[in-house]
Write an enzyme that holds these catalytic residues in place. Structure first.
Site, PDB file in Angstrom:
ATOM      1  N   ASN A   1     -19.909   0.039  -2.932  1.00 28.87           N
ATOM      2  CA  ASN A   1     -18.728   0.282  -3.752  1.00 28.87           C
ATOM      3  C   ASN A   1     -17.478  -0.353  -3.162  1.00 28.87           C
ATOM      4  O   ASN A   1     -16.616  -0.835  -3.898  1.00 28.87           O
ATOM      5  CB  ASN A   1     -18.524   1.785  -3.937  1.00 28.87           C
ATOM      6  CG  ASN A   1     -19.677   2.414  -4.670  1.00 28.87           C
ATOM      7  OD1 ASN A   1     -20.048   1.988  -5.746  1.00 28.87           O
ATOM      8  ND2 ASN A   1     -20.288   3.425  -4.072  1.00 28.87           N
ATOM      9  N   ASP A   2     -17.368  -0.349  -1.841  1.00 30.12           N
ATOM     10  CA  ASP A   2     -16.271  -1.080  -1.209  1.00 30.12           C
ATOM     11  C   ASP A   2     -16.331  -2.554  -1.588  1.00 30.12           C
ATOM     12  O   ASP A   2     -15.322  -3.174  -1.939  1.00 30.12           O
ATOM     13  CB  ASP A   2     -16.352  -0.935   0.310  1.00 30.12           C
ATOM     14  CG  ASP A   2     -15.894   0.430   0.791  1.00 30.12           C
ATOM     15  OD1 ASP A   2     -15.143   1.090   0.060  1.00 30.12           O
ATOM     16  OD2 ASP A   2     -16.300   0.833   1.892  1.00 30.12           O
ATOM     17  N   THR A   3     -17.527  -3.122  -1.480  1.00 30.58           N
ATOM     18  CA  THR A   3     -17.685  -4.550  -1.756  1.00 30.58           C
ATOM     19  C   THR A   3     -17.470  -4.865  -3.230  1.00 30.58           C
ATOM     20  O   THR A   3     -16.716  -5.783  -3.582  1.00 30.58           O
ATOM     21  CB  THR A   3     -19.084  -5.021  -1.329  1.00 30.58           C
ATOM     22  OG1 THR A   3     -19.263  -4.745   0.066  1.00 30.58           O
ATOM     23  CG2 THR A   3     -19.254  -6.511  -1.569  1.00 30.58           C
TER      24      THR A   3
ATOM     25  N   ASP B   1     -17.032   5.131   0.526  1.00 30.08           N
ATOM     26  CA  ASP B   1     -18.136   4.503  -0.193  1.00 30.08           C
ATOM     27  C   ASP B   1     -19.297   5.467  -0.419  1.00 30.08           C
ATOM     28  O   ASP B   1     -19.832   5.558  -1.529  1.00 30.08           O
ATOM     29  CB  ASP B   1     -18.614   3.271   0.578  1.00 30.08           C
ATOM     30  CG  ASP B   1     -19.738   2.548  -0.143  1.00 30.08           C
ATOM     31  OD1 ASP B   1     -19.441   1.660  -0.951  1.00 30.08           O
ATOM     32  OD2 ASP B   1     -20.919   2.886   0.091  1.00 30.08           O
TER      33      ASP B   1
END
Length: 395
Positions: free
Chosen positions: A243-245, A215
Protein backbone atom coordinates in the site's frame (compact mmCIF):
# COMPACT_ATOMS: atom_id res chain seq x y z
CA UNK A 1 17.55 24.80 12.59
CA UNK A 2 16.10 28.03 11.30
CA UNK A 3 17.78 29.98 8.50
CA UNK A 4 17.01 32.95 6.34
CA UNK A 5 16.97 32.35 2.62
CA UNK A 6 20.04 34.50 2.07
CA UNK A 7 22.03 32.68 4.74
CA UNK A 8 21.80 29.13 3.38
CA UNK A 9 25.37 28.18 2.40
CA UNK A 10 24.56 24.92 0.67
CA UNK A 11 21.83 22.34 0.20
CA UNK A 12 23.54 19.67 2.26
CA UNK A 13 23.44 16.16 0.87
CA UNK A 14 22.68 15.32 -2.74
CA UNK A 15 21.82 11.82 -3.94
CA UNK A 16 22.59 11.01 -7.54
CA UNK A 17 22.78 7.53 -9.05
CA UNK A 18 23.01 6.03 -5.59
CA UNK A 19 26.12 8.02 -4.65
CA UNK A 20 26.39 10.52 -1.81
CA UNK A 21 27.51 14.02 -2.72
CA UNK A 22 27.93 17.04 -0.46
CA UNK A 23 28.37 20.80 -0.61
CA UNK A 24 26.10 21.48 -3.57
CA UNK A 25 25.30 25.23 -3.95
CA UNK A 26 22.03 26.46 -2.52
CA UNK A 27 18.85 26.82 -4.50
CA UNK A 28 18.63 30.31 -2.97
CA UNK A 29 21.52 31.52 -5.12
CA UNK A 30 20.69 29.37 -8.10
CA UNK A 31 18.96 30.85 -11.14
CA UNK A 32 17.10 28.94 -13.76
CA UNK A 33 17.46 30.70 -17.09
CA UNK A 34 15.07 29.86 -19.89
CA UNK A 35 16.06 30.64 -23.43
CA UNK A 36 13.36 30.67 -26.06
CA UNK A 37 12.94 31.93 -29.57
CA UNK A 38 9.81 33.78 -30.57
CA UNK A 39 9.50 35.40 -34.00
CA UNK A 40 13.26 35.82 -34.23
CA UNK A 41 13.56 37.46 -30.79
CA UNK A 42 15.58 35.76 -28.07
CA UNK A 43 14.14 36.40 -24.61
CA UNK A 44 15.73 35.51 -21.31
CA UNK A 45 13.72 35.34 -18.11
CA UNK A 46 14.24 34.60 -14.44
CA UNK A 47 12.43 31.59 -12.91
CA UNK A 48 8.73 31.39 -13.77
CA UNK A 49 7.42 34.53 -12.10
CA UNK A 50 10.08 36.97 -13.30
CA UNK A 51 9.34 39.18 -16.29
CA UNK A 52 11.13 38.40 -19.53
CA UNK A 53 13.51 40.87 -21.12
CA UNK A 54 13.79 40.86 -24.90
CA UNK A 55 17.43 41.45 -25.63
CA UNK A 56 17.65 41.82 -29.41
CA UNK A 57 16.53 40.37 -32.69
CA UNK A 58 18.78 37.48 -33.50
CA UNK A 59 18.84 34.74 -36.01
CA UNK A 60 17.72 31.35 -34.78
CA UNK A 61 21.17 29.99 -35.51
CA UNK A 62 22.26 27.29 -33.02
CA UNK A 63 19.38 28.09 -30.67
CA UNK A 64 17.30 25.34 -29.14
CA UNK A 65 13.73 26.42 -28.54
CA UNK A 66 13.36 24.13 -25.54
CA UNK A 67 16.85 24.50 -24.08
CA UNK A 68 17.19 25.27 -20.37
CA UNK A 69 20.35 26.17 -18.53
CA UNK A 70 20.85 25.91 -14.81
CA UNK A 71 23.49 28.20 -13.32
CA UNK A 72 24.81 28.58 -9.79
CA UNK A 73 27.57 30.35 -7.91
CA UNK A 74 30.12 27.60 -8.34
CA UNK A 75 28.41 24.83 -10.30
CA UNK A 76 26.79 24.48 -13.72
CA UNK A 77 24.44 21.51 -13.71
CA UNK A 78 22.13 20.43 -16.51
CA UNK A 79 19.33 18.12 -15.48
CA UNK A 80 18.06 15.63 -18.01
CA UNK A 81 14.86 13.68 -18.31
CA UNK A 82 11.23 14.29 -19.28
CA UNK A 83 10.49 16.02 -15.95
CA UNK A 84 13.62 18.18 -15.84
CA UNK A 85 11.65 21.44 -16.10
CA UNK A 86 9.79 20.84 -12.83
CA UNK A 87 10.83 21.66 -9.28
CA UNK A 88 9.41 19.54 -6.44
CA UNK A 89 9.51 20.31 -2.71
CA UNK A 90 9.53 17.03 -0.80
CA UNK A 91 8.03 17.10 2.70
CA UNK A 92 7.47 13.34 2.78
CA UNK A 93 8.60 10.74 5.27
CA UNK A 94 8.75 6.97 5.84
CA UNK A 95 7.80 5.21 2.53
CA UNK A 96 4.58 6.09 0.68
CA UNK A 97 5.38 9.76 0.10
CA UNK A 98 9.07 9.20 -0.73
CA UNK A 99 8.03 6.52 -3.25
CA UNK A 100 5.90 9.12 -5.02
CA UNK A 101 8.59 11.80 -5.11
CA UNK A 102 11.29 9.32 -6.15
CA UNK A 103 9.45 8.93 -9.47
CA UNK A 104 10.01 12.62 -10.17
CA UNK A 105 13.64 12.55 -9.03
CA UNK A 106 14.40 9.50 -11.19
CA UNK A 107 12.89 11.21 -14.26
CA UNK A 108 14.93 14.37 -13.90
CA UNK A 109 12.88 16.77 -11.76
CA UNK A 110 14.72 19.13 -9.41
CA UNK A 111 13.65 17.64 -6.07
CA UNK A 112 14.48 19.37 -2.79
CA UNK A 113 14.03 17.07 0.21
CA UNK A 114 13.12 18.93 3.41
CA UNK A 115 14.47 17.02 6.40
CA UNK A 116 13.45 17.58 10.01
CA UNK A 117 15.95 18.72 12.63
CA UNK A 118 17.00 15.88 14.96
CA UNK A 119 14.62 15.27 17.83
CA UNK A 120 11.53 16.83 16.29
CA UNK A 121 8.25 14.92 15.95
CA UNK A 122 8.39 14.87 12.14
CA UNK A 123 10.80 11.96 11.74
CA UNK A 124 11.98 11.24 8.20
CA UNK A 125 12.39 7.47 8.43
CA UNK A 126 11.05 4.49 10.31
CA UNK A 127 13.49 1.94 11.61
CA UNK A 128 16.28 2.94 9.23
CA UNK A 129 19.13 5.40 9.66
CA UNK A 130 19.64 8.28 7.27
CA UNK A 131 22.59 6.59 5.60
CA UNK A 132 20.97 3.15 5.70
CA UNK A 133 19.83 1.30 2.56
CA UNK A 134 16.11 2.13 2.85
CA UNK A 135 16.54 5.90 3.27
CA UNK A 136 19.21 6.08 0.56
CA UNK A 137 17.05 4.10 -1.85
CA UNK A 138 13.90 6.16 -1.28
CA UNK A 139 15.63 9.54 -1.48
CA UNK A 140 18.06 9.01 -4.33
CA UNK A 141 18.59 11.74 -6.92
CA UNK A 142 17.38 14.48 -4.55
CA UNK A 143 18.92 17.57 -3.06
CA UNK A 144 18.40 18.00 0.66
CA UNK A 145 18.20 20.60 3.41
CA UNK A 146 17.16 20.65 7.07
CA UNK A 147 14.30 22.98 7.93
CA UNK A 148 12.22 23.50 11.07
CA UNK A 149 8.67 24.01 9.84
CA UNK A 150 7.54 24.73 13.40
CA UNK A 151 9.52 27.98 13.54
CA UNK A 152 8.45 31.23 11.84
CA UNK A 153 11.85 31.53 10.14
CA UNK A 154 11.70 27.99 8.79
CA UNK A 155 8.17 28.47 7.54
CA UNK A 156 9.19 31.69 5.76
CA UNK A 157 11.95 29.84 3.95
CA UNK A 158 9.49 27.15 2.92
CA UNK A 159 7.09 29.66 1.40
CA UNK A 160 9.95 31.44 -0.38
CA UNK A 161 10.81 28.11 -1.96
CA UNK A 162 7.19 27.33 -2.77
CA UNK A 163 6.82 30.53 -4.79
CA UNK A 164 9.01 29.07 -7.53
CA UNK A 165 8.05 25.41 -7.16
CA UNK A 166 5.77 23.33 -9.35
CA UNK A 167 4.89 20.61 -6.86
CA UNK A 168 4.74 20.13 -3.09
CA UNK A 169 4.25 16.60 -1.73
CA UNK A 170 3.51 15.56 1.87
CA UNK A 171 2.26 12.46 3.66
CA UNK A 172 1.68 13.65 7.21
CA UNK A 173 -1.44 12.69 9.11
CA UNK A 174 -4.19 14.73 7.47
CA UNK A 175 -4.35 17.30 10.29
CA UNK A 176 -0.61 17.97 10.60
CA UNK A 177 -0.15 20.17 7.53
CA UNK A 178 -2.97 22.45 8.71
CA UNK A 179 -1.43 22.69 12.17
CA UNK A 180 1.95 23.58 10.62
CA UNK A 181 0.30 26.06 8.25
CA UNK A 182 1.78 24.48 5.08
CA UNK A 183 -1.48 23.09 3.68
CA UNK A 184 -2.68 23.50 0.11
CA UNK A 185 -4.75 26.65 0.68
CA UNK A 186 -1.83 28.36 2.41
CA UNK A 187 0.61 27.50 -0.40
CA UNK A 188 -1.95 28.39 -3.08
CA UNK A 189 -2.10 31.98 -1.79
CA UNK A 190 1.50 32.61 -2.77
CA UNK A 191 1.58 30.28 -5.81
CA UNK A 192 -1.78 29.63 -7.52
CA UNK A 193 -0.08 27.27 -10.01
CA UNK A 194 1.16 24.86 -7.34
CA UNK A 195 0.27 21.17 -7.61
CA UNK A 196 -0.06 19.91 -4.04
CA UNK A 197 0.08 16.14 -3.47
CA UNK A 198 -0.94 14.34 -0.29
CA UNK A 199 -1.03 10.76 1.01
CA UNK A 200 -2.71 9.89 4.29
CA UNK A 201 -3.71 6.67 5.98
CA UNK A 202 -7.48 6.92 5.59
CA UNK A 203 -8.28 10.04 3.57
CA UNK A 204 -8.38 13.80 4.10
CA UNK A 205 -11.81 13.73 5.71
CA UNK A 206 -14.14 11.22 7.34
CA UNK A 207 -14.15 9.46 10.72
CA UNK A 208 -10.58 8.14 10.41
CA UNK A 209 -8.99 11.24 8.87
CA UNK A 210 -6.68 12.00 11.80
CA UNK A 211 -5.46 8.46 12.34
CA UNK A 212 -1.89 7.53 11.40
CA UNK A 213 -1.68 5.01 8.58
CA UNK A 214 0.58 1.96 8.43
CA UNK A 215 0.83 -0.43 5.47
CA UNK A 216 0.02 -3.56 7.46
CA UNK A 217 -3.11 -2.01 8.98
CA UNK A 218 -4.33 -1.00 5.52
CA UNK A 219 -3.72 -4.55 4.27
CA UNK A 220 -6.00 -5.86 7.00
CA UNK A 221 -8.71 -3.20 6.77
CA UNK A 222 -8.70 -3.25 2.97
CA UNK A 223 -9.27 -7.01 2.75
CA UNK A 224 -5.95 -8.12 1.25
CA UNK A 225 -5.08 -10.34 4.20
CA UNK A 226 -8.33 -12.29 3.77
CA UNK A 227 -7.29 -13.54 0.32
CA UNK A 228 -3.56 -14.04 1.04
CA UNK A 229 -2.17 -17.34 2.30
CA UNK A 230 -3.48 -20.89 2.31
CA UNK A 231 -7.11 -21.71 3.10
CA UNK A 232 -7.72 -22.06 6.81
CA UNK A 233 -4.37 -20.55 7.71
CA UNK A 234 -5.70 -17.23 9.00
CA UNK A 235 -5.05 -13.74 7.61
CA UNK A 236 -1.59 -13.22 6.07
CA UNK A 237 0.15 -10.01 5.01
CA UNK A 238 1.96 -9.85 1.67
CA UNK A 239 5.74 -9.69 1.69
CA UNK A 240 6.14 -6.04 0.64
CA UNK A 241 4.72 -2.70 1.75
CA UNK A 242 2.22 -2.90 -1.08
CA UNK A 243 0.00 0.00 0.00
CA UNK A 244 2.91 2.35 0.61
CA UNK A 245 4.24 1.55 -2.83
CA UNK A 246 0.93 1.60 -4.73
CA UNK A 247 -0.32 4.81 -3.07
CA UNK A 248 2.97 6.50 -3.93
CA UNK A 249 2.76 5.43 -7.56
CA UNK A 250 -0.92 6.43 -7.78
CA UNK A 251 -0.18 9.87 -6.37
CA UNK A 252 2.74 10.35 -8.77
CA UNK A 253 0.39 9.52 -11.65
CA UNK A 254 -2.19 11.99 -10.33
CA UNK A 255 0.38 14.76 -10.00
CA UNK A 256 1.57 14.28 -13.59
CA UNK A 257 -2.06 14.48 -14.76
CA UNK A 258 -2.50 17.68 -12.74
CA UNK A 259 0.63 19.16 -14.35
CA UNK A 260 -0.80 18.34 -17.77
CA UNK A 261 -4.12 19.91 -16.81
CA UNK A 262 -2.30 23.03 -15.61
CA UNK A 263 -0.99 23.57 -19.12
CA UNK A 264 -4.61 23.92 -20.20
CA UNK A 265 -6.05 25.88 -17.26
CA UNK A 266 -3.03 27.71 -15.89
CA UNK A 267 -4.12 26.73 -12.37
CA UNK A 268 -2.82 24.29 -9.80
CA UNK A 269 -4.83 21.84 -7.71
CA UNK A 270 -4.72 19.51 -4.72
CA UNK A 271 -4.28 15.81 -5.56
CA UNK A 272 -4.54 13.24 -2.80
CA UNK A 273 -4.95 9.53 -2.09
CA UNK A 274 -4.54 7.25 0.92
CA UNK A 275 -3.25 3.83 1.89
CA UNK A 276 -6.76 2.42 2.26
CA UNK A 277 -7.91 3.84 -1.10
CA UNK A 278 -4.86 2.36 -2.81
CA UNK A 279 -5.60 -1.02 -1.22
CA UNK A 280 -9.21 -1.00 -2.40
CA UNK A 281 -8.04 -0.01 -5.89
CA UNK A 282 -5.65 -2.98 -5.94
CA UNK A 283 -8.52 -5.39 -5.19
CA UNK A 284 -10.56 -4.48 -8.28
CA UNK A 285 -10.54 -8.09 -9.56
CA UNK A 286 -12.01 -9.41 -6.33
CA UNK A 287 -14.50 -6.54 -6.09
CA UNK A 288 -15.75 -7.16 -9.65
CA UNK A 289 -16.27 -10.87 -8.90
CA UNK A 290 -18.45 -9.99 -5.92
CA UNK A 291 -20.42 -7.18 -7.59
CA UNK A 292 -21.15 -9.11 -10.81
CA UNK A 293 -21.29 -12.75 -9.72
CA UNK A 294 -21.71 -12.58 -5.95
CA UNK A 295 -18.48 -14.51 -5.34
CA UNK A 296 -16.77 -13.88 -2.00
CA UNK A 297 -13.04 -14.38 -2.66
CA UNK A 298 -11.10 -16.46 -0.18
CA UNK A 299 -7.57 -17.70 0.38
CA UNK A 300 -6.18 -19.77 -2.50
CA UNK A 301 -2.54 -20.17 -1.51
CA UNK A 302 -0.47 -20.42 -4.69
CA UNK A 303 -3.43 -21.37 -6.87
CA UNK A 304 -5.29 -19.04 -9.19
CA UNK A 305 -8.70 -18.10 -7.73
CA UNK A 306 -10.68 -18.66 -10.94
CA UNK A 307 -8.45 -20.71 -13.25
CA UNK A 308 -6.58 -23.99 -13.07
CA UNK A 309 -3.19 -25.24 -14.07
CA UNK A 310 -1.41 -22.94 -11.64
CA UNK A 311 0.37 -23.65 -8.40
CA UNK A 312 3.63 -24.29 -6.58
CA UNK A 313 4.67 -27.94 -6.40
CA UNK A 314 7.47 -29.60 -4.49
CA UNK A 315 9.99 -31.77 -6.33
CA UNK A 316 12.95 -33.82 -5.16
CA UNK A 317 15.30 -30.86 -5.63
CA UNK A 318 13.13 -27.87 -4.76
CA UNK A 319 9.87 -26.24 -5.80
CA UNK A 320 8.52 -25.62 -9.28
CA UNK A 321 6.12 -22.81 -10.18
CA UNK A 322 3.52 -23.71 -12.84
CA UNK A 323 1.13 -21.35 -14.61
CA UNK A 324 -0.51 -23.16 -17.56
CA UNK A 325 -3.28 -20.60 -17.97
CA UNK A 326 -5.59 -20.25 -20.97
CA UNK A 327 -6.96 -22.94 -23.30
CA UNK A 328 -3.98 -23.19 -25.64
CA UNK A 329 -1.26 -23.37 -23.00
CA UNK A 330 -3.33 -25.53 -20.66
CA UNK A 331 -4.13 -28.03 -23.46
CA UNK A 332 -0.43 -28.43 -24.29
CA UNK A 333 0.37 -28.85 -20.62
CA UNK A 334 -2.39 -31.46 -20.17
CA UNK A 335 -0.93 -33.50 -23.07
CA UNK A 336 2.56 -33.23 -21.57
CA UNK A 337 1.33 -34.53 -18.22
CA UNK A 338 -0.64 -37.37 -19.82
CA UNK A 339 -4.00 -36.03 -18.69
CA UNK A 340 -5.38 -36.03 -22.23
CA UNK A 341 -4.40 -37.35 -25.66
CA UNK A 342 -3.61 -35.09 -28.57
CA UNK A 343 -6.63 -36.32 -30.58
CA UNK A 344 -9.15 -35.36 -27.87
CA UNK A 345 -10.50 -32.17 -29.43
CA UNK A 346 -13.22 -31.71 -26.80
CA UNK A 347 -10.50 -30.65 -24.38
CA UNK A 348 -8.95 -28.25 -26.85
CA UNK A 349 -11.99 -25.97 -27.22
CA UNK A 350 -13.32 -24.73 -23.90
CA UNK A 351 -11.47 -27.46 -22.06
CA UNK A 352 -9.85 -25.04 -19.64
CA UNK A 353 -13.19 -24.05 -18.15
CA UNK A 354 -15.17 -27.24 -18.76
CA UNK A 355 -12.68 -29.57 -17.08
CA UNK A 356 -11.33 -27.19 -14.45
CA UNK A 357 -12.43 -29.18 -11.39
CA UNK A 358 -11.23 -32.51 -12.78
CA UNK A 359 -7.87 -31.18 -13.87
CA UNK A 360 -7.27 -29.37 -10.60
CA UNK A 361 -7.54 -32.70 -8.79
CA UNK A 362 -5.54 -34.61 -11.38
CA UNK A 363 -2.63 -32.20 -11.24
CA UNK A 364 -2.32 -32.81 -7.51
CA UNK A 365 -2.34 -36.60 -8.11
CA UNK A 366 -0.08 -36.59 -11.17
CA UNK A 367 2.40 -34.21 -9.65
CA UNK A 368 3.50 -36.99 -7.28
CA UNK A 369 4.40 -39.15 -10.28
CA UNK A 370 6.00 -36.37 -12.27
CA UNK A 371 7.44 -34.04 -9.69
CA UNK A 372 7.29 -35.77 -6.30
CA UNK A 373 9.88 -38.04 -4.70
CA UNK A 374 12.24 -39.17 -7.43
CA UNK A 375 10.97 -36.52 -9.82
CA UNK A 376 13.04 -33.62 -11.03
CA UNK A 377 11.92 -30.14 -12.03
CA UNK A 378 14.08 -30.18 -15.17
CA UNK A 379 11.82 -32.86 -16.64
CA UNK A 380 9.21 -30.17 -17.32
CA UNK A 381 11.60 -27.43 -18.35
CA UNK A 382 11.37 -28.61 -21.97
CA UNK A 383 7.69 -27.59 -22.07
CA UNK A 384 7.03 -24.83 -24.63
CA UNK A 385 5.97 -22.12 -25.26
CA UNK A 386 5.84 -21.18 -21.56
CA UNK A 387 8.27 -23.11 -19.42
CA UNK A 388 7.53 -23.82 -15.78
CA UNK A 389 9.96 -21.84 -13.68
CA UNK A 390 11.81 -22.88 -10.55
CA UNK A 391 11.03 -20.78 -7.50
CA UNK A 392 13.67 -18.10 -6.96
CA UNK A 393 14.65 -16.43 -3.69
CA UNK A 394 15.58 -12.76 -3.35
CA UNK A 395 19.28 -13.62 -2.94
Amino acid sequence: LSMTASAIPDMGAVYASGRFRANRPSFAVRWRVRTRVNAGIMCTSKPRHGGSVCRSKLRQQKLNVESRKFTAMTTNTTRRGPLARYRVIDLTRVRSGPTCVRQFADWGADVIKIESPPGLELADSWGDKRHGPDFQNLHRNKRSMTLNLKSPEGKKIFFDMAKNADVVVENFRSTVKHRLGVDYESVKKINPRIIYGSISGFGQDGPYEGRPGVDQIAQGMGGLMSITGHAGGGPVRVGIAINDTSSGLLLANGIVLALLDRERTGEGQWVHTSLIEAQIYMLDFQAARYLIKGDVPGQEGNNHPTGTGTGMFQTSDGYINIAAAGDKVWYAFAILCGLVTADNLSWRVGGYAAHRTFVAGQIVVEHERWLGPGGHHHRLMRFEPHRPSPRQAIA
